[in-house]
Each structure stands twice: as C-alpha cells, then as structure tokens.
Design an enzyme around this catalytic site. Structure first.
Site, PDB file in Angstrom:
ATOM      1  N   GLN A  71       1.365  -1.284   0.114  1.00 19.35           N
ATOM      2  CA  GLN A  71       0.151  -0.119   0.203  1.00 19.35           C
ATOM      3  C   GLN A  71       1.076   1.220  -0.137  1.00 19.35           C
ATOM      4  O   GLN A  71       1.991   1.405   0.431  1.00 19.35           O
ATOM      5  CB  GLN A  71      -1.315  -0.281   1.539  1.00 19.35           C
ATOM      6  CG  GLN A  71      -2.626  -1.033   1.444  1.00 19.35           C
ATOM      7  CD  GLN A  71      -2.853  -0.666   2.420  1.00 19.35           C
ATOM      8  OE1 GLN A  71      -3.334  -1.092   3.069  1.00 19.35           O
ATOM      9  NE2 GLN A  71      -4.072   0.648   1.711  1.00 19.35           N
ATOM     10  N   HIS A  72      -0.034   2.281   0.061  1.00 14.89           N
ATOM     11  CA  HIS A  72       0.394   3.717  -0.423  1.00 14.89           C
ATOM     12  C   HIS A  72       2.075   3.911  -1.126  1.00 14.89           C
ATOM     13  O   HIS A  72       1.659   5.213  -1.473  1.00 14.89           O
ATOM     14  CB  HIS A  72       1.124   3.810   1.370  1.00 14.89           C
ATOM     15  CG  HIS A  72       0.448   3.467   2.576  1.00 14.89           C
ATOM     16  ND1 HIS A  72      -0.769   3.143   2.105  1.00 14.89           N
ATOM     17  CD2 HIS A  72       0.780   2.010   3.528  1.00 14.89           C
ATOM     18  CE1 HIS A  72      -1.960   2.673   3.946  1.00 14.89           C
ATOM     19  NE2 HIS A  72      -0.942   2.451   4.319  1.00 14.89           N
ATOM     20  N   ASP A 234      -2.462  -4.560   0.342  1.00 16.39           N
ATOM     21  CA  ASP A 234      -2.184  -6.130   0.650  1.00 16.39           C
ATOM     22  C   ASP A 234      -2.365  -6.692   1.489  1.00 16.39           C
ATOM     23  O   ASP A 234      -2.788  -8.480   1.891  1.00 16.39           O
ATOM     24  CB  ASP A 234      -0.241  -6.288   1.010  1.00 16.39           C
ATOM     25  CG  ASP A 234       0.187  -4.777   1.969  1.00 16.39           C
ATOM     26  OD1 ASP A 234      -0.223  -4.203   2.053  1.00 16.39           O
ATOM     27  OD2 ASP A 234       1.727  -4.943   1.754  1.00 16.39           O
TER      28      ASP A 234
END
Length: 468
Positions: A71-72, A234
């Site tokens: 992520q991110h 994830d």
C-alpha cells in the site's frame, strides 16, 4: 477446471499463485525478487511480475487474475504515462514533515472524519506533499497518481508509456483503476469517495486518479483475454486470503508488523493510531502498522550469529521477560507510535542478564509487545477480538508462537504457512469469474490457548515510554 491467478507484489518480492477457482486447490506458483530500498522505480516491479509469471508457467490458461500490492507507494505519471520518478514506498520516512504539515493545516480530527486517517509519513498524501515541496518540477508534471497495484494492473491490461513494445494500448490514464482498500490508504479517499480538496492540498493541483472498483468488479482483460479483477492493498488481500470475518484479528509479522480486523462499519480515530482502511469485500479493515517487525529478528539473529531457528531456540532457553532485559525496537524509526526519527534501545542490562538467550527473547518480545499495543488500540474502538490469526514468515517460528501466547490475551491461531496476500488476490479473481465470494478452506497449523504474562508488557511499556 477453471484456473485463477493471484499476485502479491510486496515490498520484497512478487509472488504468483494459480488455483482452481471452485475448490481453491493450489496448481502452481512462481516468484521473483524486488530491489531493496525505500524508493523503487515501478519498472522493477513490472519486470519482477513478468519473471514471476514466467516462473509459474504463464497465465495463458487462467480465466482471471488479480494483483494485491504494497500500500501507499507513490507512482507519479506524466501525461504520456511515463513514471516521473522512482516511487516512494510506505517505509520511506522523508515525508514525515509533510505529513505533519497536512495534519496541522486540516486538523487531525477533520482528516480522520473525511478519510478515516490522520497523515503519517507512510500515506500517499504525505508523499505527494513532499514531492510538491522537495521536487516541485516533478509535482508540476504529475498528471496522474497511482498506487503499486493500480499501476501493475494497468500494465497487465496492456497500457503503459507510448512507444513501449509491451504497452500496445498506450498511455490512457483514464483506464487506471483501483479498489476501496488501496484507495483508503491514500489519505485523500473516504467512504464518500475521493476528496479532491485534500489531493490538491497535497500535490498542489488536481490529477487523474484511478477509478474505484467494487469487490467483484473487473478492470478489463489482459491482451490474452483473462479478466483482471479489482485488486487490493496487501493487508486487505491477506484478510481475504484468510477468509477473515468479524471477530477475527490478524497479526502479521513481515517487513512491517500489522494488526487488522474486519468490521462492518468504519472506524475513525482522531489520534491516528488506528487507520480506518476499507477491506476487499465491501467491509472495513481498521489497522495498526509498525515499521519494525521481522527485520528486528533478522538483525538480532545476525548479531548473535544464528538463523531464525537458532534465534528461536535461544529465546526459549530464557525466562519470560528475558530476566529484565528489554529491547525497544525502533531501528527504522516507528509509525505506531508515530516516531519517524526514533532509534532503538536496549535497557535493563546487568552483568547477569546480558546473555545471548535473553537478547534473543527480548527481540521477540519487543516485536510482539508492539503488536499487542496495536491490538489494544483496535479494541478500544469496540472491535471484537475472539481469536488472533498469526501470519507472516516469523509466525512459522515455534518461539514466536509460544511467546505470542504469553503476550496476547486471546487465543492464538496459526494458519498453515502460505502466501495469504496472493491467495486473497486469487480469491478475488475467482469472485470476478463466478460472482460469488469463494469459501475455500483455510488449513490451521496450530492453536494456542492464551497464557498471558503481564510482566512482559509492563516492562516493555515502561521502557518504551521512558524519556530519552
């Protein structure tokens, strides 16, 4: 037999699992490594995905594929679909000051109300603000912002920079897609959708954002005809791979440590400790993340000259509490608590207790105590925790399991070793094909009744809050 593929594009590697859509039976798999570092050019992920797919004997016979990704990570694209700079990953802390600026400008409570999050260095919005401030020429060129799984799903469907031989459909930025779970980690998306004002506050201008798909939706097809499912972040992928339901709390010990639970309604935490993420099923996934997890154990094992099994054996030779030796494991700063510039410390040392055994145990206790604090933070929002699902590479270690039962106060269940993020993506791919959420069985490896030793957490709490 209808086959589906799940892909986990994680921080460290790309894994592919191919399963029977009806039964979930594993058919074959593949993997490839990712480069190390806290910023990586997305082209490296694309190469690794292709290598992992080849290692799994290709996708020509699969009906659908889904990608779950770390992520991110900030993937900034120009108008021609080119990656502007290497992606800043979730564990890149240079955006800490940018996160504080965003929080100060909007207010933590208001940010949490609008997005379910309070900005920290990990989130995409903070990285975009850093880009605006540190590399304004790159920010000005940014026409679209994607996350790792968004970009890889786009590439898998044949899109990409103009002129690249493996991108026959070219740079159609409006074709970018994502899902609720990954969008919820940006800090410019909430349960009402994208918050454009927060995006512009971060980047300095508006940009194309991926269209948000529902859990059973599809983004399109690969050039060979396979459906491409919505994908996921994830942790949401892992929750789906575990078939987690309300009452389950997962604790994952990987590159990062995470504690997350499935809930039917969103969680809003103005303190920012609990991130109010969405999951991959249409529900919610309140989550606490720590930066320091398995690599703390790796570093301690390297210091002691042992592998993971050796570290576990040493730890079980020491008593609970490591005879007073306490490790505060902030080797890479920390996200929870939000201390990006912190360092690790070892306290309570005496001539008698400074042994290899106590140090090994102190390292494992430290990682688990940080995650137990995360469980407490999640439960403070009325989240039910009836059992704890312990996953990640470290969960295979008998010492980690045994000590977890002494640190946590709920039953600890250890699913059999598996690639649960990739498995969650495979479940989502099967969902896209059949329109029904799969109920594949999850094999359990161990079940441990809680045997909490309160002194372990009390000593850790005292050391972690001691002024420095």
């Amino acid at each position: 037999m209808t086959l589906v593929a799940g892909i986990d594009s994680s921080t460290q590697s790309c894994k592919v699992v191919i399963r029977d859509a009806e039964t979930g039976v594993f058919v074959r798999g593949g993997r490839a490594r990712h480069p190390e570092g806290t910023e990586v050019h997305p082209d490296a992920w694309w190469r690794a995905l292709q290598e992992a797919v080849a290692d799994a004997s290709g996708l020509d016979d699969v009906a659908a594929v889904s990608i779950a990704g770390q992520q991110h990570g900030m993937v900034a694209l120009d108008i021609a679909g080119r990656v502007i700079r290497p992606a800043l990953l979730w564990n890149d802390t240079r955006s800490a000051a940018a996160a504080r600026a965003l929080s100060d400008e909007v207010g933590a409570a208001e940010y949490a109300r609008r997005t379910g999050l309070v900005p920290v260095a990990s989130f995409t919005a903070a990285k975009l603000r850093w880009l605006r401030d540190a590399e304004p020429e790159h920010a000005a060129r940014t026409a679209a912002v994607a996350l790792p799984h968004d970009w890889l799903s786009w590439r898998l469907r044949g899109y990409g920079p103009a002129g690249e031989t493996d991108a026959p459909l070219g740079p159609v930025l409006d074709a970018l897609t994502t899902d609720r779970s990954d969008a919820s980690g940006t800090a410019y998306w909430g349960h009402r959708g994208y918050d454009r004002e927060l995006l512009e506050r971060a980047l300095g201008h508006d940009a194309i954002l991926p269209r948000v798909l529902g859990p059973a939706d599809t983004a399109g097809r690969t050039p060979t005809g396979a459906l491409v499912a919505a994908g996921a972040g994830d942790n949401a992928g892992a929750a789906l791979g575990l078939d987690a339901r309300p009452g389950d709390v997962a604790v994952s010990i990987g590159t990062s440590g995470t504690v997350f639970a499935v809930t039917e309604s969103p969680v809003t935490d103005p303190s920012g400790t609990v991130a109010g993420f969405a999951d991959a099923t249409g529900a919610w996934l309140p989550l606490v993340a720590t930066l320091n997890a398995a690599r703390v154990l790796d570093a301690t094992g390297a210091l002691l000259g042992v592998d993971a099994d050796g570290l576990g054996r040493l730890a079980l030779e020491a008593p609970p509490g490591a005879s007073g030796l306490v490790l505060v494991p902030y080797f890479e700063g920390e996200r929870t608590p939000n201390l990006p510039d912190a360092t690790a410390s070892l306290t309570g040392m005496t001539l008698a207790n400074t042994t290899r055994q106590n140090l090994a145990r102190a390292a494992i206790e430290a990682v688990l105590c940080g995650l137990a604090d995360g469980l407490d933070a999640v439960r403070a929002h009325d989240v039910d925790a009836r059992r704890l699902l312990l996953i990640g590479g470290a969960a295979r270690n008998p010492a980690v399991r045994r000590i977890a039962a002494q640190v946590f106060d709920v039953p600890v269940v250890v699913p059999a070793a598996g690639e649960y993020v990739a498995d969650g993506a495979a479940r989502q791919a099967a969902w896209a094909v059949t329109s029904v959420r799969p109920r594949w069985a999850v094999e359990l490896d161990a079940e441990l009744a809680p045997e909490p030793v309160p002194a372990i957490r009390a000593a850790y709490r005292a050391a972690a809050t001691r002024p420095v």
